[in-house]
Scaffold this motif. Structure first.
Motif, mmCIF file in Angstrom:
data_model
loop_
_atom_site.group_PDB
_atom_site.id
_atom_site.type_symbol
_atom_site.label_atom_id
_atom_site.label_comp_id
_atom_site.label_asym_id
_atom_site.label_seq_id
_atom_site.Cartn_x
_atom_site.Cartn_y
_atom_site.Cartn_z
ATOM 1 N N ASN A 103 0.637 -1.280 -0.053
ATOM 2 C CA ASN A 103 0.059 0.042 -0.044
ATOM 3 C C ASN A 103 0.919 1.221 0.122
ATOM 4 O O ASN A 103 0.404 2.294 -0.406
ATOM 5 N N ALA A 104 2.162 1.145 0.652
ATOM 6 C CA ALA A 104 2.839 2.435 0.873
ATOM 7 C C ALA A 104 3.363 2.776 -0.780
ATOM 8 O O ALA A 104 3.771 3.693 -0.930
ATOM 9 N N SER A 143 1.083 4.007 -3.027
ATOM 10 C CA SER A 143 0.307 5.186 -2.728
ATOM 11 C C SER A 143 0.694 6.449 -3.734
ATOM 12 O O SER A 143 1.779 6.402 -4.193
ATOM 13 N N GLU A 144 -0.154 7.260 -3.874
ATOM 14 C CA GLU A 144 0.220 8.446 -4.754
ATOM 15 C C GLU A 144 0.791 9.344 -3.972
ATOM 16 O O GLU A 144 1.665 10.194 -5.015
ATOM 17 N N TYR A 145 1.471 9.202 -3.045
ATOM 18 C CA TYR A 145 2.363 10.050 -2.213
ATOM 19 C C TYR A 145 3.988 9.376 -2.514
ATOM 20 O O TYR A 145 4.786 10.333 -2.327
#
Length: 95
Positions: free
Chosen positions: A9-10, A13-15
């Motif tokens: 998920n990390a 992530s879009e970040y």
């Protein structure tokens, strides 16, 4: 298994891309402040020293630019996701 899910998920992530660039810039400057010029105290060939100085010069010019762009991208994404009623917001798009 849960750790793998968190890591996936990390990374998705879009970040993640901007955060990774910002972290790399911070690490570069911290290492540079902690003795990045130690190569100059060693006895190296002039070509090796010149190559290292050119690399450091290019990195010193480009890393602040990359850090600024990454910080702007992170803030833009964060503000966009916090704005209510925006079509790009993941919470309103899935509802």
């Amino acid at each position: 298994m849960k750790t793998m899910s968190i890591a996936k998920n990390a990374v998705t992530s879009e970040y993640f891309p901007a955060a990774a660039v910002l972290a790399a810039v911070a690490v570069f400057w911290i290492l540079g402040l902690c003795g990045g010029l130690s190569l100059l105290s060693d006895h190296q060939t002039p070509l090796t020293t010149l190559s290292w100085l050119l690399f450091v010069y290019v990195a010193a010019v480009l890393t602040p630019l990359a850090g600024l762009l990454a910080a702007l991208d992170l803030s833009r994404r964060w503000l966009r996701n916090r704005a209510p009623g925006v079509a790009g917001n993941a919470e309103t798009a899935s509802a």
